[in-house]
Design a protein around this motif. Sequence first.
Motif, PDB file in Angstrom:
ATOM      1  N   ASP A 122       3.346 -19.633   7.008  1.00 35.67           N
ATOM      2  CA  ASP A 122       2.268 -19.289   6.073  1.00 35.67           C
ATOM      3  C   ASP A 122       2.524 -17.925   5.441  1.00 35.67           C
ATOM      4  OD1 ASP A 122       0.892 -21.649   6.477  1.00 35.67           O
ATOM      5  OD2 ASP A 122      -0.468 -20.815   7.979  1.00 35.67           O
ATOM      6  N   LEU A 123       3.052 -16.994   6.236  1.00 33.98           N
ATOM      7  CA  LEU A 123       3.352 -15.659   5.721  1.00 33.98           C
ATOM      8  C   LEU A 123       4.474 -15.706   4.688  1.00 33.98           C
ATOM      9  CD1 LEU A 123       2.810 -12.623   5.853  1.00 33.98           C
ATOM     10  CD2 LEU A 123       4.471 -12.476   7.727  1.00 33.98           C
ATOM     11  N   MET A 124       5.462 -16.572   4.904  1.00 33.18           N
ATOM     12  CA  MET A 124       6.547 -16.733   3.937  1.00 33.18           C
ATOM     13  C   MET A 124       5.995 -17.125   2.572  1.00 33.18           C
ATOM     14  SD  MET A 124       9.417 -18.763   6.209  1.00 33.18           S
ATOM     15  CE  MET A 124      10.595 -18.926   4.856  1.00 33.18           C
ATOM     16  N   ILE A 125       5.002 -18.012   2.573  1.00 32.38           N
ATOM     17  CA  ILE A 125       4.384 -18.444   1.320  1.00 32.38           C
ATOM     18  C   ILE A 125       3.532 -17.330   0.738  1.00 32.38           C
ATOM     19  CG2 ILE A 125       2.736 -20.062   0.284  1.00 32.38           C
ATOM     20  CD1 ILE A 125       5.378 -21.358   0.919  1.00 32.38           C
ATOM     21  N   TRP A 126       2.713 -16.712   1.585  1.00 32.80           N
ATOM     22  CA  TRP A 126       1.776 -15.689   1.103  1.00 32.80           C
ATOM     23  C   TRP A 126       2.490 -14.520   0.431  1.00 32.80           C
ATOM     24  CZ3 TRP A 126       0.949 -10.524   2.376  1.00 32.80           C
ATOM     25  CH2 TRP A 126      -0.225  -9.957   1.842  1.00 32.80           C
ATOM     26  N   GLU A 127       3.663 -14.151   0.940  1.00 27.03           N
ATOM     27  CA  GLU A 127       4.394 -13.007   0.401  1.00 27.03           C
ATOM     28  C   GLU A 127       4.761 -13.179  -1.069  1.00 27.03           C
ATOM     29  OE1 GLU A 127       6.657 -11.367   4.450  1.00 27.03           O
ATOM     30  OE2 GLU A 127       7.720 -12.680   3.050  1.00 27.03           O
ATOM     31  N   VAL A 128       4.882 -14.418  -1.542  1.00 29.38           N
ATOM     32  CA  VAL A 128       5.302 -14.660  -2.927  1.00 29.38           C
ATOM     33  C   VAL A 128       4.246 -15.399  -3.742  1.00 29.38           C
ATOM     34  CG1 VAL A 128       7.713 -14.726  -2.205  1.00 29.38           C
ATOM     35  CG2 VAL A 128       6.457 -16.856  -2.388  1.00 29.38           C
ATOM     36  N   ASP A 129       3.144 -15.761  -3.118  1.00 29.20           N
ATOM     37  CA  ASP A 129       2.098 -16.552  -3.769  1.00 29.20           C
ATOM     38  C   ASP A 129       1.192 -15.644  -4.588  1.00 29.20           C
ATOM     39  OD1 ASP A 129       0.254 -18.457  -4.512  1.00 29.20           O
ATOM     40  OD2 ASP A 129      -0.621 -18.707  -2.516  1.00 29.20           O
TER      41      ASP A 129
END
Length: 266
Positions: A122-129
């Motif tokens: 989820d953090l991987m997505i949040w960092e670029v979302d």
Amino acid sequence: MEKKAPVKTGTGTLSSLGKSGMQMGTTKTTTLAPVGGAPAPTPAQAAPKPVGNEKKEKSREDIINEKQISQVEKDGLKHVFSMLEYSVSVKGKPVGQGYFTAREVALMLSKLGLELSKEDIDLMIWEVDENLDGKVDWYEYELMYKRCIYDETGLEPKSLFNMVQFLMYVKDNKTNREGHFVITEEDTLELIIVRKGRAALEEELEAIFGRDDIRSNTGEEKELTFAEYLERVNKRALQMRKELEKKTKQAYMRPPESKKKKDEDN
């Protein structure tokens, strides 16, 4: 603009504001006439007009978007995006929907032989979302790539970038005995040369594969797994950060030129 971290609740993930930091709705403006009967200026009339050729200052996002990448990189990005893209079946054929989510990243990580927690993915997505919709579309995906390759501080989040970069190196869906994607030195040559140039080739190869580990015991090119690749790039990132901190500290402790000249005159 700084994003607010998602707030976990019992019913899901909430974010108080989107990337723009603006709340939805309308604002009603009441205009009062001044004493004397003359109409008050409208908000548009009252707003200061730009002077001369004054231009709006570009945001960091605008500056990054203007950066150019090679056609080889564009093709590689498109290929990896198609591997990650969420698809639905239309008349028995998968049709991409123009984005991917944490679910697609988790599926790809399993093909790379790496298991991460749901929170880490989820953090991987949040960092670029950028708009915090839980999806990564092409705009956010390309912006992430440009931010990372032009980052000179070593501080840009690279969790998703590292996975994408590794997949850009993978040729012909090459896998090892466990069925996980792997790369060799030869697989990385084209992308490294077009981005860094031939002068930096040896340095980049050593950073990825190590000085003595390019060849296996049988004389064949060594295959590098994603876990091994991550270990190498994270080690390099840590070294870059330490060097940057050292340079920053030295610059901070160096006396100003005016004081240095004054001391020399005395």
